[in-house]
Design a protein around this motif. Structure first.
Motif, PDB file in Angstrom:
ATOM      1  N   LEU A  29       0.831  -1.201   0.000  1.00 18.60           N
ATOM      2  CA  LEU A  29       0.000   0.000   0.000  1.00 18.60           C
ATOM      3  C   LEU A  29       0.866   1.250   0.000  1.00 18.60           C
ATOM      4  CD1 LEU A  29      -2.264  -1.454   2.724  1.00 18.60           C
ATOM      5  CD2 LEU A  29      -3.071  -0.917   0.446  1.00 18.60           C
ATOM      6  N   GLN A  30       0.357   2.266  -0.653  1.00 17.92           N
ATOM      7  CA  GLN A  30       1.042   3.553  -0.664  1.00 17.92           C
ATOM      8  C   GLN A  30       0.653   4.337   0.587  1.00 17.92           C
ATOM      9  OE1 GLN A  30      -0.085   5.467  -4.306  1.00 17.92           O
ATOM     10  NE2 GLN A  30       0.766   3.825  -5.581  1.00 17.92           N
ATOM     11  N   VAL A  31       1.409   5.383   0.856  1.00 16.11           N
ATOM     12  CA  VAL A  31       1.175   6.198   2.048  1.00 16.11           C
ATOM     13  C   VAL A  31      -0.251   6.754   2.047  1.00 16.11           C
ATOM     14  CG1 VAL A  31       1.852   8.331   3.242  1.00 16.11           C
ATOM     15  CG2 VAL A  31       3.600   6.750   2.408  1.00 16.11           C
ATOM     16  N   GLY A  32      -0.734   7.226   0.915  1.00 15.81           N
ATOM     17  CA  GLY A  32      -2.085   7.778   0.825  1.00 15.81           C
ATOM     18  C   GLY A  32      -3.159   6.745   1.134  1.00 15.81           C
ATOM     19  N   GLN A  33      -2.939   5.514   0.689  1.00 15.06           N
ATOM     20  CA  GLN A  33      -3.906   4.452   0.979  1.00 15.06           C
ATOM     21  C   GLN A  33      -3.927   4.125   2.466  1.00 15.06           C
ATOM     22  OE1 GLN A  33      -2.126   1.716  -1.851  1.00 15.06           O
ATOM     23  NE2 GLN A  33      -4.018   1.719  -3.073  1.00 15.06           N
ATOM     24  N   VAL A  34      -2.754   4.076   3.078  1.00  9.69           N
ATOM     25  CA  VAL A  34      -2.671   3.807   4.511  1.00  9.69           C
ATOM     26  C   VAL A  34      -3.334   4.945   5.293  1.00  9.69           C
ATOM     27  CG1 VAL A  34      -1.099   3.498   6.464  1.00  9.69           C
ATOM     28  CG2 VAL A  34      -0.623   2.366   4.286  1.00  9.69           C
ATOM     29  N   ALA A  35      -3.120   6.181   4.846  1.00  8.31           N
ATOM     30  CA  ALA A  35      -3.750   7.327   5.497  1.00  8.31           C
ATOM     31  C   ALA A  35      -5.266   7.213   5.429  1.00  8.31           C
ATOM     32  CB  ALA A  35      -3.278   8.623   4.843  1.00  8.31           C
ATOM     33  N   LYS A  36      -5.780   6.737   4.305  1.00  5.08           N
ATOM     34  CA  LYS A  36      -7.230   6.561   4.153  1.00  5.08           C
ATOM     35  C   LYS A  36      -7.739   5.489   5.116  1.00  5.08           C
ATOM     36  CE  LYS A  36     -10.722   5.526   0.671  1.00  5.08           C
ATOM     37  NZ  LYS A  36     -10.936   5.123  -0.726  1.00  5.08           N
ATOM     38  N   VAL A  37      -6.999   4.393   5.256  1.00  4.70           N
ATOM     39  CA  VAL A  37      -7.398   3.321   6.174  1.00  4.70           C
ATOM     40  C   VAL A  37      -7.412   3.827   7.608  1.00  4.70           C
ATOM     41  CG1 VAL A  37      -6.693   1.106   7.167  1.00  4.70           C
ATOM     42  CG2 VAL A  37      -6.604   1.435   4.699  1.00  4.70           C
ATOM     43  N   LEU A  38      -6.380   4.561   7.989  1.00  4.04           N
ATOM     44  CA  LEU A  38      -6.250   5.029   9.370  1.00  4.04           C
ATOM     45  C   LEU A  38      -7.095   6.269   9.658  1.00  4.04           C
ATOM     46  CD1 LEU A  38      -2.383   4.609   9.873  1.00  4.04           C
ATOM     47  CD2 LEU A  38      -4.214   3.050  10.564  1.00  4.04           C
ATOM     48  N   GLY A  39      -7.538   6.945   8.598  1.00  4.65           N
ATOM     49  CA  GLY A  39      -8.328   8.158   8.791  1.00  4.65           C
ATOM     50  C   GLY A  39      -7.481   9.328   9.250  1.00  4.65           C
ATOM     51  N   VAL A  40      -6.254   9.376   8.766  1.00  2.47           N
ATOM     52  CA  VAL A  40      -5.330  10.447   9.128  1.00  2.47           C
ATOM     53  C   VAL A  40      -4.741  11.044   7.849  1.00  2.47           C
ATOM     54  CG1 VAL A  40      -4.756   9.419  11.367  1.00  2.47           C
ATOM     55  CG2 VAL A  40      -3.383   8.843   9.369  1.00  2.47           C
ATOM     56  N   THR A  41      -3.862  12.023   8.005  1.00  9.49           N
ATOM     57  CA  THR A  41      -3.210  12.635   6.858  1.00  9.49           C
ATOM     58  C   THR A  41      -1.999  11.813   6.427  1.00  9.49           C
ATOM     59  OG1 THR A  41      -1.748  13.983   8.227  1.00  9.49           O
ATOM     60  CG2 THR A  41      -3.912  14.942   7.662  1.00  9.49           C
TER      61      THR A  41
END
Length: 139
Positions: A29-41
């Motif tokens: 996963l890319q950083v943006g995808q992980v951010a979406k999963v975690l609900g953070v920036t």
């Protein structure tokens, strides 16, 4: 809607969260995808990577890929402690309620004892007579 076959376990919930960000089954996963999963920036995810709280693979000077199993492990580590914290909070609240109820009962028992003592003084007897059936027979 879930059926009885697919119980909502923490692992299942985490898997569904990751699938929502990477629906095509990507393993990296890319950083943006992980951010979406975690609900953070994205920046918050980068801080997690820099603090070594979330495992990653470096791709180039500034590129990161987060393996799906490492993200799932990270999420599961936070999932159980949050549930435990909520249960501990509920237990503490319940103990406090029991303590308050016990204190009220003790105060009520003291008031009852004081009232009985007052009645005994007024009646001139040492104790309040028992109000059950008499065991004496009448001739």
């Amino acid at each position: 809607m879930t059926s009885t076959n697919t119980a909502m376990t923490p692992e299942r919930i985490v898997g569904d969260l990751i699938d929502a960000a990477a629906p095509d089954g990507e393993q990296m996963l890319q950083v943006g995808q992980v951010a979406k999963v975690l609900g953070v920036t994205d920046r918050a995810v980068l801080y997690l990577l820099q603090d070594n709280r979330l495992g990653y693979i470096r791709t180039g000077k500034r590129g990161y890929r987060i393996p799906r199993p490492l993200l799932a492990e990270y999420l599961l580590q936070g999932f159980i402690p949050r549930q435990l914290t909520a249960a501990e909070q509920l237990l503490a609240e319940t103990r406090q309620a029991v303590k308050e109820a016990t204190d009220k009962l003790a105060a009520l028992a003291a008031r009852i004892a004081a009232a009985e003592a007052t009645l005994a003084l007024v009646d001139g007897t040492d104790a309040i007579p028992h109000r059950g059936r008499s065991t004496q027979t009448v001739p």
